[in-house]
Design an enzyme around this catalytic site. Structure first.
Site, PDB file in Angstrom:
ATOM      1  N   MET A  75       0.835  -1.207   0.000  1.00 26.54           N
ATOM      2  CA  MET A  75       0.000   0.000   0.000  1.00 26.54           C
ATOM      3  C   MET A  75       0.863   1.248   0.000  1.00 26.54           C
ATOM      4  O   MET A  75       1.820   1.324   0.782  1.00 26.54           O
ATOM      5  CB  MET A  75      -0.864   0.058   1.270  1.00 26.54           C
ATOM      6  CG  MET A  75      -1.944  -0.978   1.346  1.00 26.54           C
ATOM      7  SD  MET A  75      -3.293  -0.631   0.232  1.00 26.54           S
ATOM      8  CE  MET A  75      -4.134   0.631   1.121  1.00 26.54           C
ATOM      9  N   GLN A  95      -4.376  -6.923  -6.552  1.00 26.87           N
ATOM     10  CA  GLN A  95      -4.737  -7.476  -5.253  1.00 26.87           C
ATOM     11  C   GLN A  95      -6.003  -6.829  -4.723  1.00 26.87           C
ATOM     12  O   GLN A  95      -6.116  -5.602  -4.687  1.00 26.87           O
ATOM     13  CB  GLN A  95      -3.639  -7.299  -4.210  1.00 26.87           C
ATOM     14  CG  GLN A  95      -4.030  -8.089  -2.958  1.00 26.87           C
ATOM     15  CD  GLN A  95      -3.143  -7.876  -1.769  1.00 26.87           C
ATOM     16  OE1 GLN A  95      -2.963  -6.752  -1.324  1.00 26.87           O
ATOM     17  NE2 GLN A  95      -2.601  -8.956  -1.238  1.00 26.87           N
ATOM     18  N   CYS A  99      -3.270  -8.827   5.584  1.00 30.36           N
ATOM     19  CA  CYS A  99      -3.074  -7.495   6.138  1.00 30.36           C
ATOM     20  C   CYS A  99      -3.734  -7.402   7.511  1.00 30.36           C
ATOM     21  O   CYS A  99      -4.907  -7.724   7.661  1.00 30.36           O
ATOM     22  CB  CYS A  99      -3.658  -6.438   5.198  1.00 30.36           C
ATOM     23  SG  CYS A  99      -3.453  -4.798   5.852  1.00 30.36           S
ATOM     24  N   ASN A 158       7.160 -15.585   1.057  1.00 31.73           N
ATOM     25  CA  ASN A 158       7.388 -14.145   1.219  1.00 31.73           C
ATOM     26  C   ASN A 158       7.795 -13.876   2.671  1.00 31.73           C
ATOM     27  O   ASN A 158       7.400 -14.581   3.571  1.00 31.73           O
ATOM     28  CB  ASN A 158       6.081 -13.400   0.869  1.00 31.73           C
ATOM     29  CG  ASN A 158       6.074 -11.963   1.341  1.00 31.73           C
ATOM     30  OD1 ASN A 158       5.250 -11.574   2.164  1.00 31.73           O
ATOM     31  ND2 ASN A 158       6.986 -11.158   0.827  1.00 31.73           N
ATOM     32  N   GLY A 159       8.595 -12.809   2.830  1.00 29.07           N
ATOM     33  CA  GLY A 159       8.960 -12.366   4.173  1.00 29.07           C
ATOM     34  C   GLY A 159      10.461 -12.399   4.396  1.00 29.07           C
ATOM     35  O   GLY A 159      11.065 -13.476   4.442  1.00 29.07           O
ATOM     36  N   GLY A 160      11.078 -11.208   4.463  1.00 31.58           N
ATOM     37  CA  GLY A 160      12.488 -11.123   4.843  1.00 31.58           C
ATOM     38  C   GLY A 160      13.471 -11.631   3.804  1.00 31.58           C
ATOM     39  O   GLY A 160      14.633 -11.862   4.115  1.00 31.58           O
TER      40      GLY A 160
HETATM   41  C1  FMN Z   1       4.409  -0.250   3.103  1.00 34.36           C
HETATM   42  C2  FMN Z   1       3.850  -1.650   3.009  1.00 34.36           C
HETATM   43  C3  FMN Z   1       2.557  -1.843   2.544  1.00 34.36           C
HETATM   44  C4  FMN Z   1       2.018  -3.133   2.436  1.00 34.36           C
HETATM   45  N1  FMN Z   1       0.785  -3.295   1.870  1.00 34.36           N
HETATM   46  C5  FMN Z   1       0.327  -4.558   1.625  1.00 34.36           C
HETATM   47  C6  FMN Z   1      -0.858  -4.767   0.875  1.00 34.36           C
HETATM   48  O1  FMN Z   1      -1.510  -3.839   0.384  1.00 34.36           O
HETATM   49  N2  FMN Z   1      -1.265  -6.046   0.678  1.00 34.36           N
HETATM   50  C7  FMN Z   1      -0.549  -7.116   1.177  1.00 34.36           C
HETATM   51  O2  FMN Z   1      -0.954  -8.267   0.974  1.00 34.36           O
HETATM   52  N3  FMN Z   1       0.563  -6.944   1.876  1.00 34.36           N
HETATM   53  C8  FMN Z   1       1.040  -5.688   2.077  1.00 34.36           C
HETATM   54  N4  FMN Z   1       2.235  -5.523   2.703  1.00 34.36           N
HETATM   55  C9  FMN Z   1       3.018  -6.708   3.123  1.00 34.36           C
HETATM   56  C10 FMN Z   1       3.976  -7.132   2.005  1.00 34.36           C
HETATM   57  O3  FMN Z   1       3.259  -7.524   0.851  1.00 34.36           O
HETATM   58  C11 FMN Z   1       4.841  -8.323   2.463  1.00 34.36           C
HETATM   59  O4  FMN Z   1       4.002  -9.414   2.745  1.00 34.36           O
HETATM   60  C12 FMN Z   1       5.650  -7.983   3.711  1.00 34.36           C
HETATM   61  O5  FMN Z   1       6.265  -6.709   3.618  1.00 34.36           O
HETATM   62  C13 FMN Z   1       6.730  -9.058   3.962  1.00 34.36           C
HETATM   63  O6  FMN Z   1       7.637  -9.127   2.886  1.00 34.36           O
HETATM   64  P1  FMN Z   1       9.101  -8.423   2.964  1.00 34.36           P
HETATM   65  O7  FMN Z   1       9.739  -8.904   4.250  1.00 34.36           O
HETATM   66  O8  FMN Z   1       9.817  -8.904   1.739  1.00 34.36           O
HETATM   67  O9  FMN Z   1       8.864  -6.952   3.008  1.00 34.36           O
HETATM   68  C14 FMN Z   1       2.788  -4.256   2.833  1.00 34.36           C
HETATM   69  C15 FMN Z   1       4.089  -4.047   3.305  1.00 34.36           C
HETATM   70  C16 FMN Z   1       4.620  -2.764   3.384  1.00 34.36           C
HETATM   71  C17 FMN Z   1       6.051  -2.584   3.872  1.00 34.36           C
END
Ligand code: FMN
Length: 339
Positions: free
Chosen positions: A19, A70, A100, A214-216
């Site tokens: 977002m 999404q 979320c 996904n994640g980290g």
């Molecule tokens: C600023 C921001 C906005 C996010 N908005 C959404 C979103 O709209 N929908 C969603 O499924 N996840 C959202 N997420 C989560 C990410 O899609 C992802 O699952 C999460 O950041 C973990 O991945 P990463 O460790 O690679 O960042 C958001 C994350 C961040 C940092």
């Protein structure tokens, strides 16, 4: 070498929905760095898709393909309508957000709290699949490994198996739980520990499912490790803050030559100028490129010029040129000081 997107949907490597971050400008920029990555929109709620300003919320550039929309929601009829609109607009996939954790999202009974309602998620996805069947695009689910006290692998497996009854076979799993009370969305991306093993096990025990983790995940080495266990990796924050990582991963997976960062900007220029001509502000695009030189000498000078100058009403491409020049000067100064 993988095939280009238009011959087969490839989700080996994707950029997460975020977002306020992964808007159309950001996606266009990411596409230049990673021609094969699957890109996701920010979450858009089903009612917004149905009643809102479609060009503003859903408009995208053909160069963004493959791009997934999404959706947020928990009303099967609404989600079906929204999914159909997305398919008609040309999105390559529709994804349901079951991850979320924000209060606003919970009060609307969607996002991560739906981890507790697999039957409802199944019905939503079934309705979305039916509504998009004629377009032949996949409907996928992005979820967590659990919420609150759901601590067992069994909970995740039961969720996925129920949702799978809808015909959905593609799951993106953020490998940490969400705590629905007491943590902000930001904390919920940092505090609950990552549990990659649980996602790897989901794939091992459900080999016919497509499982994306996904994640980290932030490096080529991380990507390679996970691809030994699951079908795909999704990067979020690293992709945004250090976008050149996308090019490095693309290079490692597809052999795409590593692009020169200045050339990436040169290729972005026509897009930027077209949007400026339509009245968009430079800053709305350049805010996504601040991290392009991350880790290189002069990166701070690049960011500084953009931060100081791109918000001005008359800011045009020359601001980016000045930022690139300032980066080069900054890098040169460092070399001189070091030698
Ligand atoms: C600023 C921001 C906005 C996010 N908005 C959404 C979103 O709209 N929908 C969603 O499924 N996840 C959202 N997420 C989560 C990410 O899609 C992802 O699952 C999460 O950041 C973990 O991945 P990463 O460790 O690679 O960042 C958001 C994350 C961040 C940092």
């Amino acid at each position: 070498m993988r095939k280009p997107y238009n011959t087969r949907m490839d989700r080996t490597f994707s950029v997460a929905p975020m977002m306020d971050w992964t808007d159309r400008h950001c996606r266009t920029f990411h596409r230049l760095l990673a021609p094969h990555a699957l890109l996701y929109t920010e979450m858009v709620t089903a009612p917004a898709v149905i009643h809102g300003d479609r060009e503003r919320l859903l408009g995208f550039d053909p160069a963004e393909h493959p791009v997934a929309l999404q959706l947020g929601g928990s009303e099967p009829d609404e989600l079906a309508q929204a999914a159909r609109i997305g398919a008609e607009l040309g999105y390559d996939e529709v994804n349901l957000n079951v991850g979320c954790p924000s209060d606003r999202v919970q009060s609307g009974r969607f996002g991560a709290c739906l981890m507790r309602e697999p039957v409802l998620v199944r019905d939503c996805v079934a309705a979305m699949r039916e509504a998009t069947a004629a377009f032949g695009i996949p409907v996928t689910v992005k979820c967590r490994i659990g919420v609150d006290d759901q601590d067992e692998y069994a909970g995740l497996a039961a969720f996925v198996e129920t949702v799978q009854q809808s015909g959905c076979t593609q799951f993106i799993v953020h490998a940490r739980k969400a705590w629905l009370q007491g943590l902000s969305p930001k904390e919920n991306r940092e505090v609950p520990p990552l549990n990659y093993a649980r996602v790897h096990r989901l794939k091992a025990e459900h080999p016919r499912l497509t499982v994306v983790i996904n994640g980290g995940i932030s490096s080529v080495a991380d990507v390679r490790t996970h691809l030994g266990h699951v079908d795909g990796v999704m990067l979020g924050r690293t992709a945004y803050h250090e976008p050149y990582r996308l090019a490095e991963i693309e290079h490692a997976l597809d052999g795409t030559p590593l692009p020169d960062r200045d050339e990436v900007l040169a290729r972005l220029r026509p897009y930027v100028e077209a949007h400026l001509a339509r009245g968009d502000r430079l800053q709305h695009i350049t805010r996504h490129i601040l991290g392009l030189y991350q880790g290189l000498p002069g990166a701070r000078a690049f960011r500084r010029v953009l931060s100081e100058q791109a918000h001005r009403a008359d800011a045009d491409w020359s601001v980016v040129e000045r930022a690139v020049a300032a980066r080069r000067d900054g890098a040169r100064e460092r070399t001189v000081v070091a030698s």
